[in-house]
Design an enzyme around this catalytic site. Structure first.
Site, PDB file in Angstrom:
ATOM      1  N   ASP A  15     -32.512 -43.722  -4.141  1.00 23.51           N
ATOM      2  CA  ASP A  15     -31.278 -42.980  -3.945  1.00 23.51           C
ATOM      3  C   ASP A  15     -30.659 -42.809  -5.333  1.00 23.51           C
ATOM      4  O   ASP A  15     -31.047 -43.501  -6.286  1.00 23.51           O
ATOM      5  CB  ASP A  15     -30.341 -43.760  -3.022  1.00 23.51           C
ATOM      6  CG  ASP A  15     -28.982 -43.094  -2.877  1.00 23.51           C
ATOM      7  OD1 ASP A  15     -28.939 -41.895  -2.549  1.00 23.51           O
ATOM      8  OD2 ASP A  15     -27.964 -43.770  -3.113  1.00 23.51           O
ATOM      9  N   ASP A  17     -26.734 -41.649  -6.199  1.00 26.10           N
ATOM     10  CA  ASP A  17     -25.350 -42.105  -6.320  1.00 26.10           C
ATOM     11  C   ASP A  17     -25.243 -43.570  -5.916  1.00 26.10           C
ATOM     12  O   ASP A  17     -25.562 -43.942  -4.784  1.00 26.10           O
ATOM     13  CB  ASP A  17     -24.419 -41.270  -5.429  1.00 26.10           C
ATOM     14  CG  ASP A  17     -24.218 -39.866  -5.967  1.00 26.10           C
ATOM     15  OD1 ASP A  17     -23.804 -39.738  -7.119  1.00 26.10           O
ATOM     16  OD2 ASP A  17     -24.479 -38.904  -5.224  1.00 26.10           O
TER      17      ASP A  17
END
Length: 334
Positions: A15, A17
Site C-alpha cells: 500500500d 499512503d
C-alpha cells in the site's frame, strides 16, 4: 535472497499512503526497504485506493522520493474503476466524474465520455478522492444517481493519513451521497475488495505474495479475502488498540513498527503470540482478564496481548503491572 520475513515471498505488494509515504512525504526507511528487496531479487508492486493520481504519476512521485517504481508496477482504484465502467457501458457513454483529474483521464482512456452535469444524462457516476471535490459536483452526482445512473466508488477509506494526522478520505465523501440518497454505491472497486492484490500477483506471476499495509479495514481485510499473508506496519492509520480488537477477517499474519520488519525473522513478527512470556514481557491471564508485566520490545508485547484478546479477553480488561507496561498501554490509547 533475504533471510528475513520478505525472503519467504516472491512478491511484496505495498500500500502507499501510510506505508511508503504520507501525502507527499516519504516515510523514513521506505526507499531503503524497496531497494533492499530489489537487490534481493524480490519483485515489488504498489496497490493504492487513492484515485487522485494515475499509475505513471504515482511511479514518478515514488521515483522522485527515491523509491524506485515503474508505471506497470502500480495498480490504483482509479484505473480499476474505469475498467469496471468500460465493461458495463457502451463505448462513448457519458460518465459523471466526482474526483481528481486522474480519474477523468482514466475514464476517457477506456473510451467513455467524462461529464460533470446532471443535464448531460450520465449513465454512471464514478466517485473518487479529490482535494477539490465540493458540494456542487456532489449535488450533480446525487441527482444523477437518483435518476438511475450506476454509482461506482473507487474506495470507501474514511480517512487519509497525513503528517498532521488523519484527514477526510473518499469514504467521507461517499458518506455525503449515502446520506443524501439513503443507499449504498452499486460497486466499490478498491480495497478491501481483493482485485488489486490478485491482479498484482497475476501480472507478476507470483505464487506466494505478501501484502504490506497500514489499515486493517482495507489492506489487511483485502489480503485476507485474497488468501494472502499480510504485514501490518504501524506508520499509518491502524494502531495497536485497533489491532487488539480486530475481528478474524481483519487480522494480519505479521505486525511490525515499520518496513524494517520485512528484514526481521518472520517468527519475531507473527501474530498472535500465545505464550506466557517472551522478550522480557510476561502476560498473566486470570479468567477474562490479562495483566502485562516486564519491559522489552513493544512489538513483542503487542503480539502477546493479541494472543489474549483474540482468544476472548476484552481489550478493556488488559491491565499493566510494571511501569513499562503502563506506559505502553497508555501509548496504545488503552
Amino acid at each position: 535472497m533475504s533471510d528475513g520475513l520478505a525472503g519467504g515471498y516472491d512478491l511484496v505488494i505495498f500500500d502507499l499512503d501510510g506505508v511508503v509515504y504520507l501525502i507527499d512525504k516519504p516515510i523514513p526507511g521506505a526507499a531503503e526497504a524497496v531497494e533492499r528487496l530489489r537487490g534481493d531479487g524480490i519483485a515489488v508492486a504498489y496497490a493504492t485506493n487513492n484515485a487522485s493520481r494515475r499509475a505513471a504519476d504515482v511511479a514518478s512521485l515514488l521515483t522522485g522520493m527515491g523509491v524506485p517504481a515503474k508505471p506497470d508496477e502500480v495498480l490504483n482504484s482509479a484505473g480499476a474503476a474505469a475498467a469496471v465502467l468500460a465493461s458495463r457501458l457502451p463505448a462513448g457513454a457519458p460518465v459523471l466524474v466526482v474526483g481528481a483529474d486522474a480519474l477523468v483521464a482514466e475514464v476517457r482512456d477506456v473510451g467513455l465520455t467524462p461529464v460533470f452535469s446532471f443535464e448531460d444524462k450520465p449513465a454512471a457516476v464514478v466517485q473518487g478522492y479529490g482535494p477539490e471535490v465540493g458540494w456542487r459536483i456532489l449535488a450533480e452526482a446525487a441527482l444523477s444517481v437518483r435518476a438511475g445512473a450506476t454509482w461506482v466508488a473507487t474506495n470507501t477509506d474514511r480517512t487519509l493519513p497525513s503528517p498532521r494526522g488523519p484527514l477526510p478520505g473518499n469514504g467521507s465523501l461517499v458518506a455525503v451521497l449515502r446520506t443524501a440518497l439513503g443507499r449504498e454505491p452499486d460497486v466499490i472497486v478498491g480495497k478491501p475488495e481483493p482485485a488489486l492484490f490478485t491482479t498484482a500477483a497475476s501480472l507478476s506471476g507470483a505464487q506466494h505474495p505478501l501484502v504490506v499495509g497500514d489499515r486493517l479495514d482495507t489492506d489487511i481485510q483485502g489480503a485476507v479475502g485474497a488468501g494472502m499473508d499480510s504485514l501490518l506496519v504501524l506508520t499509518g492509520v491502524s494502531g495497536p488498540a485497533e489491532l487488539l480488537a480486530a475481528p478474524p477477517e481483519r487480522r494480519p499474519t505479521f505486525v511490525a513498527a515499520d518496513l524494517s520488519g520485512l528484514f526481521r525473522p518472520a517468527e519475531d513478527l507473527r501474530l498472535p503470540l500465545r505464550l506466557d512470556a517472551a522478550g522480557g514481557w510476561r502476560l498473566t491471564r486470570t479468567g477474562d482478564r490479562a495483566a502485562l508485566d516486564g519491559d522489552g520490545d513493544p512489538i513483542t508485547a503487542l503480539r502477546l496481548t493479541c494472543g489474549a484478546t483474540w482468544d476472548g479477553v476484552p481489550v478493556e480488561a488488559l491491565e499493566a503491572v510494571s511501569p513499562a507496561a503502563a506506559t505502553l498501554l497508555e501509548n496504545w490509547g488503552l
